[in-house]
Design a protein around this motif. Structure first.
Motif, PDB file in Angstrom:
ATOM      1  N   ILE A 212       0.819  -1.230  -0.014  1.00 35.62           N
ATOM      2  CA  ILE A 212      -0.092   0.034  -0.017  1.00 35.62           C
ATOM      3  C   ILE A 212       0.847   1.196  -0.018  1.00 35.62           C
ATOM      4  CG2 ILE A 212      -1.768   1.346   1.292  1.00 35.62           C
ATOM      5  CD1 ILE A 212      -2.679  -1.396   2.506  1.00 35.62           C
ATOM      6  N   VAL A 213       1.973   1.180   0.791  1.00 34.20           N
ATOM      7  CA  VAL A 213       2.861   2.398   0.843  1.00 34.20           C
ATOM      8  C   VAL A 213       3.664   2.632  -0.322  1.00 34.20           C
ATOM      9  CG1 VAL A 213       4.781   3.409   2.031  1.00 34.20           C
ATOM     10  CG2 VAL A 213       3.037   2.314   3.364  1.00 34.20           C
ATOM     11  N   HIS A 214       3.791   1.680  -1.059  1.00 32.70           N
ATOM     12  CA  HIS A 214       4.409   1.930  -2.511  1.00 32.70           C
ATOM     13  C   HIS A 214       3.748   2.353  -3.291  1.00 32.70           C
ATOM     14  CE1 HIS A 214       8.448  -1.345  -1.700  1.00 32.70           C
ATOM     15  NE2 HIS A 214       8.130  -0.075  -0.675  1.00 32.70           N
ATOM     16  N   ALA A 215       2.396   1.887  -3.284  1.00 34.92           N
ATOM     17  CA  ALA A 215       1.582   2.335  -4.269  1.00 34.92           C
ATOM     18  C   ALA A 215       1.291   4.030  -4.082  1.00 34.92           C
ATOM     19  CB  ALA A 215       0.264   1.794  -4.238  1.00 34.92           C
ATOM     20  N   LYS A 216       1.222   4.381  -2.672  1.00 37.55           N
ATOM     21  CA  LYS A 216       0.749   5.638  -2.471  1.00 37.55           C
ATOM     22  C   LYS A 216       2.267   6.664  -2.832  1.00 37.55           C
ATOM     23  CE  LYS A 216      -2.658   4.976   1.022  1.00 37.55           C
ATOM     24  NZ  LYS A 216      -3.671   5.902   0.518  1.00 37.55           N
ATOM     25  N   VAL A 217       3.288   6.002  -2.486  1.00 42.25           N
ATOM     26  CA  VAL A 217       4.539   7.012  -2.763  1.00 42.25           C
ATOM     27  C   VAL A 217       4.487   7.119  -4.140  1.00 42.25           C
ATOM     28  CG1 VAL A 217       6.905   6.777  -2.952  1.00 42.25           C
ATOM     29  CG2 VAL A 217       5.727   6.201  -0.970  1.00 42.25           C
ATOM     30  N   GLU A 218       4.059   6.077  -5.073  1.00 40.16           N
ATOM     31  CA  GLU A 218       3.926   6.118  -6.644  1.00 40.16           C
ATOM     32  C   GLU A 218       3.123   7.357  -7.248  1.00 40.16           C
ATOM     33  OE1 GLU A 218       3.664   2.210  -8.121  1.00 40.16           O
ATOM     34  OE2 GLU A 218       5.924   1.734  -7.594  1.00 40.16           O
ATOM     35  N   GLN A 219       1.983   7.284  -6.423  1.00 45.48           N
ATOM     36  CA  GLN A 219       0.998   8.285  -6.692  1.00 45.48           C
ATOM     37  C   GLN A 219       1.189   9.569  -6.143  1.00 45.48           C
ATOM     38  OE1 GLN A 219      -2.713   6.437  -4.779  1.00 45.48           O
ATOM     39  NE2 GLN A 219      -2.737   4.754  -6.154  1.00 45.48           N
ATOM     40  N   GLY A 220       2.029   9.794  -5.290  1.00 49.63           N
ATOM     41  CA  GLY A 220       2.541  10.977  -4.888  1.00 49.63           C
ATOM     42  C   GLY A 220       1.923  11.544  -3.650  1.00 49.63           C
ATOM     43  N   THR A 221       0.974  10.642  -3.066  1.00 51.87           N
ATOM     44  CA  THR A 221       0.431  11.131  -1.972  1.00 51.87           C
ATOM     45  C   THR A 221       1.007  10.671  -0.567  1.00 51.87           C
ATOM     46  OG1 THR A 221      -0.711   8.843  -1.868  1.00 51.87           O
ATOM     47  CG2 THR A 221      -1.922  10.657  -2.976  1.00 51.87           C
ATOM     48  N   ARG A 227       8.696   4.961   1.972  1.00 48.74           N
ATOM     49  CA  ARG A 227       8.848   3.715   1.415  1.00 48.74           C
ATOM     50  C   ARG A 227       9.929   3.025   2.163  1.00 48.74           C
ATOM     51  NH1 ARG A 227       8.961   2.454  -4.275  1.00 48.74           N
ATOM     52  NH2 ARG A 227       8.806   4.464  -4.792  1.00 48.74           N
ATOM     53  N   ALA A 228      11.244   3.814   2.606  1.00 46.91           N
ATOM     54  CA  ALA A 228      12.166   3.106   3.464  1.00 46.91           C
ATOM     55  C   ALA A 228      11.684   2.772   4.602  1.00 46.91           C
ATOM     56  CB  ALA A 228      13.438   4.302   3.365  1.00 46.91           C
ATOM     57  N   ARG A 229      10.817   3.373   5.371  1.00 50.07           N
ATOM     58  CA  ARG A 229      10.436   3.101   6.728  1.00 50.07           C
ATOM     59  C   ARG A 229       9.675   1.785   6.584  1.00 50.07           C
ATOM     60  NH1 ARG A 229       9.749   7.016  10.402  1.00 50.07           N
ATOM     61  NH2 ARG A 229       9.123   8.664   8.929  1.00 50.07           N
ATOM     62  N   VAL A 230       8.649   1.825   5.564  1.00 44.24           N
ATOM     63  CA  VAL A 230       7.986   0.483   5.561  1.00 44.24           C
ATOM     64  C   VAL A 230       8.721  -0.761   5.089  1.00 44.24           C
ATOM     65  CG1 VAL A 230       7.100   0.609   3.315  1.00 44.24           C
ATOM     66  CG2 VAL A 230       5.656  -0.503   4.951  1.00 44.24           C
TER      67      VAL A 230
END
Length: 476
Positions: A212-221, A227-230
């Protein structure tokens, strides 16, 4: 098809073995090496007791011998050549009694032939027929001073009985300890397996959160730092899973050894732990039960009794030795065995003797020294028993408090888990609304996993505290 047949043994081998709590206890009682050794010690003590009682078994003796000789001598009437031939049969029965009495009854029949020749005159004296002598002798020996005390005479048997009692108490103690160790290993293994399951679910949750976090990072939200934290959280979860799995396998191997199985077998525990309940323990009643049933305390008490009996026996042994000896014999001497026996029972040739023997060491330091030693040993054994009883009472009270605290800890762990789950649900709702920091969400997820671990450990601690209390009581 061939590949399936080849893999079938592997698939079957990987199937976990179901073990219930009752099955584990029964298997440990039947196959645990320590308990098997304790049972063999009891068998050895039974044999030693039987051997000690054998001191008072009657003893039968039967024998025969033939004696023949030719001799030459010079007497006042000249040189004599003697020839003698005898055949002897004998049977005897001996019995020692706990009263310090020794009884002996013997029967002897001797057949003799003789020949005497005076060489200077050629005169010969020779028995025409064999002569028979039958002798029946009854002997009584009574120890009048040391022997009058029955307990002293039976001390060897009583020592063997006390050794048997100690061996039986040790077997009970080994049984209690085996059950306690097996029960503790069972619930510890269950706890470690549950922790491994929680760690596995934590990895799955962390991996899903990573997606989920990777997807949100790619979306810019979300910021790239999330990403590194998760990713770090996933690695941490996997490491904790490996640690939990290793601990579970080690616990499984320990349990398998206790129940007599080989380590390395995959097992599945099928019994759930008892739920903690409101505890209202009557400590005084628990102490009475423990003082009556605790096996280790039983050993200490038997040793105290043994030391006190040894002291009394050493005190009695200070008496001097005074023996009464009575001997009565009937004799028959005729040319035939029947005639000799008839004369014997007719009482024509009786023999008897009556006497006594008195002996004592002039200083008696040996007996007095043994008595002083046994007195000190008896006092020490009494002190050990009193201290053991105090230790049992103290351990019981401590364990009751431990059990009460364990029950409260389970309630607290359940409350903490409910709070952590509600907090995580709230954090997830806020994330859906875009009003939460990812770091706080990861911390909430870790808090739920930690609360689950604490709850499983608290349940395990409650079971272990309950088992230890029962072991101290001797009621496992």
């Amino acid at each position: 098809m061939i590949l399936l047949l080849a893999l079938t043994p592997i698939l079957l081998a990987s199937e976990p073995k179901d073990i219930s709590y009752e099955d584990a206890l029964q298997s440990a009682l039947a196959r645990n090496p320590s308990l098997v050794g304790a049972r063999l010690d009891v068998d050895a003590a039974d044999g030693a007791l039987l051997a000690a009682k054998g001191v008072y078994d009657p003893n039968l003796t039967v024998g025969t011998n033939q004696n023949q000789f030719t001799s030459e001598s010079t007497r006042e009437f000249g040189e004599v050549l003697s020839e003698f031939d005898s055949l002897n049969w004998r049977a005897g029965l001996n019995q020692s009694l706990p009263t310090g009495t020794n009884l002996d009854l013997s029967w002897t029949t001797t057949r003799t032939r003789f020949k005497y020749e005076l060489r200077n005159s050629g005169y010969v004296v020779e028995s025409d027929e064999p002569l028979f002598e039958s002798r029946m002798v009854a002997t009584l020996t009574q120890n009048l001073l040391e022997g009058f005390r029955l307990a002293s005479n039976l001390e060897g048997i009583r020592q063997a009985q006390r050794a048997q009692g100690i061996a039986e108490a040790n077997r009970r103690a080994a049984r209690q300890q085996t059950l306690a160790d097996t029960a503790s290993a069972y619930w510890s293994t269950r706890t470690q397996q549950k922790l491994a399951e929680i760690a596995h679910r934590a990895v799955e949750t962390a991996v899903e959160e990573q997606r989920i976090v990777h997807a949100k990072v790619e979306q810019g939200t979300l910021a790239p730092v999330e990403r590194a934290r998760v990713d770090a959280a996933v690695v941490q979860a996997k490491r904790e899973k490996l640690t939990a799995v290793d601990a579970a396998r080690n616990a499984e191997d320990a349990l398998l050894l206790l129940i007599g199985d080989s380590p390395g077998v995959a097992i599945r525990l099928t019994t759930e732990p008892a739920q903690p309940r409101t505890i209202d323990i009557d400590v005084e009643k628990v102490e009475r039960v423990a003082l009556e049933n605790n096996a280790e305390l039983a050993v200490v008490r038997i040793r105290e009794q043994s030391s006190d009996m040894a002291r009394l026996d050493a005190k009695h042994r200070r008496l001097p030795q005074l023996d009464l000896n009575v001997n009565y014999a009937l004799v028959g001497y005729e040319p035939t065995t029947d005639g000799a026996a008839e004369e014997l029972f007719g009482g024509d040739l009786p023999e008897w003797s009556l006497g006594g023997t008195f002996s004592m060491p002039l200083l008696g330091r040996s007996d007095r020294g043994v008595y002083l030693q046994r007195t000190a040993e008896a006092a020490k054994a009494r002190n050990d028993r009193m201290n053991a009883e105090r230790q049992i009472r103290s351990s019981l009270r401590t364990q009751v408090r431990t059990l009460e605290a364990a029950a409260v800890q389970v309630e607290l762990a359940m409350a903490n888990l409910n709070f952590a789950e509600e907090t995580l649900a709230a954090e997830q709702a806020l994330r859906a609304a875009g009003r939460v920091i990812q770091k706080d969400l990861l911390e909430s997820m870790a808090a739920v996993d930690d609360a689950r671990n604490q709850l499983e450990q608290a349940k395990g601690d409650y079971q272990l505290a309950l088992i230890e209390l029962e072991r101290l009581k001797g009621t496992l």
